[in-house]
Design a protein around this motif. Structure first.
Motif, mmCIF file in Angstrom:
data_model
loop_
_atom_site.group_PDB
_atom_site.id
_atom_site.type_symbol
_atom_site.label_atom_id
_atom_site.label_comp_id
_atom_site.label_asym_id
_atom_site.label_seq_id
_atom_site.Cartn_x
_atom_site.Cartn_y
_atom_site.Cartn_z
ATOM 1 N N VAL A 198 0.863 -1.187 0.000
ATOM 2 C CA VAL A 198 0.000 0.000 0.000
ATOM 3 C C VAL A 198 0.899 1.236 0.000
ATOM 4 O O VAL A 198 1.755 1.383 0.875
ATOM 5 N N CYS A 243 -3.165 6.660 -0.113
ATOM 6 C CA CYS A 243 -4.371 6.102 0.506
ATOM 7 C C CYS A 243 -5.202 7.219 1.130
ATOM 8 O O CYS A 243 -4.701 8.034 1.897
ATOM 9 N N ILE A 244 -6.487 7.215 0.767
ATOM 10 C CA ILE A 244 -7.395 8.231 1.309
ATOM 11 C C ILE A 244 -8.404 7.613 2.273
ATOM 12 O O ILE A 244 -9.404 8.234 2.627
ATOM 13 N N THR A 302 -7.627 5.421 -5.684
ATOM 14 C CA THR A 302 -6.391 6.163 -5.942
ATOM 15 C C THR A 302 -5.259 5.254 -6.419
ATOM 16 O O THR A 302 -4.117 5.687 -6.517
HETATM 17 S S1 SF4 Z 1 -7.618 4.463 -0.594
HETATM 18 FE FE1 SF4 Z 1 -9.160 3.088 0.234
HETATM 19 S S2 SF4 Z 1 -9.187 1.328 -1.100
HETATM 20 FE FE2 SF4 Z 1 -7.256 2.437 -1.448
HETATM 21 S S3 SF4 Z 1 -5.750 1.510 -0.097
HETATM 22 FE FE3 SF4 Z 1 -6.647 3.212 0.965
HETATM 23 S S4 SF4 Z 1 -8.302 2.358 2.168
HETATM 24 FE FE4 SF4 Z 1 -7.788 0.871 0.594
#
Ligand code: SF4
Length: 82
Positions: A16, A21-22, A65
């Motif tokens: 990640v 990450c939002i 994202t």
């Molecule tokens: S933005 Fe949302 S879907 Fe993407 S890694 Fe973060 S928590 Fe997960």
């Protein structure tokens, strides 16, 4: 702050990119055993995931994202994002 660590889950290496990450949490809906939100509302990867590679792939695709990077653990080829 946690690093963008790479975790091998089955045939995939998963990462990640926390700066992207939002906290949308759609990855948690597809792979609740792999992703959790920390106190900064950013996804972190669980080492002992029980989710299937298919669900993890769907989770990565669901991320608005494209913060989840999936690599083939054998070939090191990027599987997602394409
Ligand atoms: S933005 Fe949302 S879907 Fe993407 S890694 Fe973060 S928590 Fe997960």
């Amino acid at each position: 702050m946690a690093e963008d660590k790479v975790v091998q889950i089955g045939k995939y290496k998963v990462q990640v990119i926390r700066s992207l990450c939002i906290g949308a949490a759609s990855c948690l809906a597809f792979s609740p055993s792999t992703f959790v939100l920390d106190d900064q509302k950013r996804a972190v990867i669980q080492e002992d995931s029980k989710d299937t590679p298919e669900n993890i792939y769907l989770a990565a695709q669901s991320c608005p994202t494209k913060a989840i990077i999936i690599t083939d653990a054998k070939t090191n080829e990027k599987v997602w994002p394409k």
